[in-house]
Design a protein around this motif. Structure first.
Motif, PDB file in Angstrom:
ATOM      1  N   VAL A 162      41.617  74.777  34.367  1.00  0.00           N
ATOM      2  CA  VAL A 162      41.678  75.603  33.232  1.00  0.00           C
ATOM      3  C   VAL A 162      43.112  75.547  32.825  1.00  0.00           C
ATOM      4  O   VAL A 162      43.403  75.436  31.535  1.00  0.00           O
ATOM      5  N   PHE A 168      44.928  72.263  31.843  1.00  0.00           N
ATOM      6  CA  PHE A 168      44.721  71.838  30.032  1.00  0.00           C
ATOM      7  C   PHE A 168      45.836  72.411  29.155  1.00  0.00           C
ATOM      8  O   PHE A 168      46.388  71.900  28.263  1.00  0.00           O
ATOM      9  N   TYR A 169      46.468  73.505  29.662  1.00  0.00           N
ATOM     10  CA  TYR A 169      47.605  74.190  28.750  1.00  0.00           C
ATOM     11  C   TYR A 169      48.933  73.949  29.171  1.00  0.00           C
ATOM     12  O   TYR A 169      49.781  74.203  28.512  1.00  0.00           O
ATOM     13  N   PRO A 188      51.070  71.374  28.834  1.00  0.00           N
ATOM     14  CA  PRO A 188      51.929  70.803  27.781  1.00  0.00           C
ATOM     15  C   PRO A 188      52.045  71.765  26.725  1.00  0.00           C
ATOM     16  O   PRO A 188      53.317  71.802  26.216  1.00  0.00           O
ATOM     17  N   PHE A 189      51.386  72.656  26.456  1.00  0.00           N
ATOM     18  CA  PHE A 189      51.561  73.527  25.373  1.00  0.00           C
ATOM     19  C   PHE A 189      52.656  74.707  25.780  1.00  0.00           C
ATOM     20  O   PHE A 189      53.458  75.214  25.176  1.00  0.00           O
ATOM     21  N   PHE A 218      41.668  92.363  35.268  1.00  0.00           N
ATOM     22  CA  PHE A 218      42.245  91.110  35.469  1.00  0.00           C
ATOM     23  C   PHE A 218      43.494  90.841  34.481  1.00  0.00           C
ATOM     24  O   PHE A 218      44.378  90.176  34.843  1.00  0.00           O
ATOM     25  N   LEU A 219      43.009  91.103  33.171  1.00  0.00           N
ATOM     26  CA  LEU A 219      43.870  90.850  32.203  1.00  0.00           C
ATOM     27  C   LEU A 219      45.603  91.538  32.343  1.00  0.00           C
ATOM     28  O   LEU A 219      46.496  90.732  32.218  1.00  0.00           O
ATOM     29  N   PRO A 272      47.632  76.655  17.825  1.00  0.00           N
ATOM     30  CA  PRO A 272      46.103  75.733  18.176  1.00  0.00           C
ATOM     31  C   PRO A 272      45.285  76.588  19.030  1.00  0.00           C
ATOM     32  O   PRO A 272      44.246  76.541  18.886  1.00  0.00           O
ATOM     33  N   ASN A 273      45.917  77.558  19.661  1.00  0.00           N
ATOM     34  CA  ASN A 273      44.917  78.502  20.165  1.00  0.00           C
ATOM     35  C   ASN A 273      45.211  79.930  20.405  1.00  0.00           C
ATOM     36  O   ASN A 273      46.470  80.042  20.548  1.00  0.00           O
ATOM     37  N   PRO A 274      44.496  80.896  19.838  1.00  0.00           N
ATOM     38  CA  PRO A 274      44.979  82.180  19.735  1.00  0.00           C
ATOM     39  C   PRO A 274      45.513  82.653  20.804  1.00  0.00           C
ATOM     40  O   PRO A 274      46.138  83.825  20.886  1.00  0.00           O
ATOM     41  N   ALA A 275      45.278  82.194  22.004  1.00  0.00           N
ATOM     42  CA  ALA A 275      45.844  82.850  23.080  1.00  0.00           C
ATOM     43  C   ALA A 275      47.250  82.784  23.420  1.00  0.00           C
ATOM     44  O   ALA A 275      48.085  83.661  24.025  1.00  0.00           O
ATOM     45  N   PHE A 276      48.119  81.749  22.591  1.00  0.00           N
ATOM     46  CA  PHE A 276      49.472  81.498  22.609  1.00  0.00           C
ATOM     47  C   PHE A 276      50.027  82.720  21.783  1.00  0.00           C
ATOM     48  O   PHE A 276      49.567  82.911  20.543  1.00  0.00           O
ATOM     49  N   LYS A 277      50.999  83.194  22.274  1.00  0.00           N
ATOM     50  CA  LYS A 277      51.685  84.238  21.485  1.00  0.00           C
ATOM     51  C   LYS A 277      53.215  83.971  21.405  1.00  0.00           C
ATOM     52  O   LYS A 277      53.862  83.234  22.119  1.00  0.00           O
ATOM     53  N   ILE A 320      45.979  82.907  36.525  1.00  0.00           N
ATOM     54  CA  ILE A 320      44.718  82.138  35.992  1.00  0.00           C
ATOM     55  C   ILE A 320      44.149  81.085  37.019  1.00  0.00           C
ATOM     56  O   ILE A 320      43.186  81.099  36.997  1.00  0.00           O
ATOM     57  N   ALA A 321      45.047  80.150  36.962  1.00  0.00           N
ATOM     58  CA  ALA A 321      44.867  78.963  37.857  1.00  0.00           C
ATOM     59  C   ALA A 321      44.063  79.466  39.112  1.00  0.00           C
ATOM     60  O   ALA A 321      43.234  78.671  39.656  1.00  0.00           O
TER      61      ALA A 321
END
Lengths: 102, 165
Positions: free
Chosen positions: B131, B134-135, B137-138, B78-79, B32-37, B123-124
């Motif tokens: 931000v 929101f993620y 549960p995923f 940062f990444l 659902p989100n390309p950020a997930f790997k 990130i938080a």
């Protein structure tokens, strides 16, 4: 993302860099926003069109922010981690309780 | 296993984890989100833990983050901090799982969970808790799913290896 509080359409878009609010605009006004950081370096371009928001161009390498869009529901976000930009769809009339049982 | 064998095996595991990490970034995302790997690079890290010990596994995991960032030009950004914290918390979770002596499945899931928790703490902290919230549960769902997947593949490789010996 298909995870949002109900089927609410949002009316505002907030764009932040880090935790600092950069811009807050209504979602029903079609426009292009160029996001730049403090020293004027261009980071990314946001397009608001027909009530949906997307990142159309970004200086980051992974382009996850561009692939995540477009978004149109309240609570959805577009995040560009390398640029530390967060775009959120918010709704002004959600300040109160979700519902009242009588 | 002699010293040369050990050195080359660890080097291969490191190279594989970098390669898997890169493959994931170029594959189109089906999530659902390309950020997930999926976290395929966790397979060599798990193998390092089971073939050797926690030290080797931590070595592969940290060096993978550093070398990947140097290869793709995100070193000290940062990444990079996000990924390094993810790797460090993941190692911590691996250490706890190893101490508790749980199965490879639980070890893999906790490692995956640790990776996500570490990343989202950073990130938080930098982008605000809303931000990350929101993620959540995923994160839980995908850690379970992909932790199981990587554990399965790692277990299969270990089994085949045993058969050959």
């Amino acid at each position: 993302m298909v995870f949002y509080k109900g089927d609410l359409t949002s009316d505002k878009v907030t764009i932040s860099i880090g935790r600092i609010l950069y811009r807050e605009v209504p979602v029903d006004q079609d426009q292009i926003i160029e996001v730049a950081n403090d020293d004027g370096t261009h980071l990314l371009t946001v397009l608001i069109q027909n009530g949906s928001v997307e990142v159309v161009e970004s200086t980051c390498k992974d382009h996850i922010c561009m692939d995540s869009g477009p978004i149109k529901h309240e609570g959805q976000t577009l995040v560009c981690l390398p640029n530390q930009v967060v775009i959120t769809l918010v709704s002004t009339d959600l300040k109160g309780p979700d519902g009242i049982l009588r | 296993m002699n010293k040369t064998q050990r050195l080359t095996t660890i080097a291969s595991l490191l190279a594989l984890s970098i390669l898997f990490g890169w493959i994931e970034t170029i594959l189109p995302s089906f999530l659902p989100n390309p950020a997930f790997k999926i976290g395929l690079s966790q397979i060599p890290i798990l193998l390092a833990l089971y073939l050797y010990d926690l030290k080797v596994s931590a070595f592969v995991s940290i060096l993978k983050v550093i070398l990947t960032s140097l290869l793709f030009g995100s070193f000290m950004t940062f990444l990079f901090v996000v990924n390094l914290t993810g790797a460090l918390v993941s190692i911590l979770f691996l250490a706890i799982a190893k101490k508790a002596g749980v199965t490879i499945l639980l070890t893999s899931i906790s490692s995956s969970l640790g990776h996500n928790i570490g990343q989202f703490i950073v990130i938080a902290y930098v982008l605000g808790p809303s931000v990350a919230g929101f993620y959540i549960p995923f994160i839980l769902l995908f850690s379970l799913l992909f932790g199981t997947l990587t554990a399965g593949i790692a277990a299969l490789i270990l089994e085949k290896r045993k058969e050959r010996q």
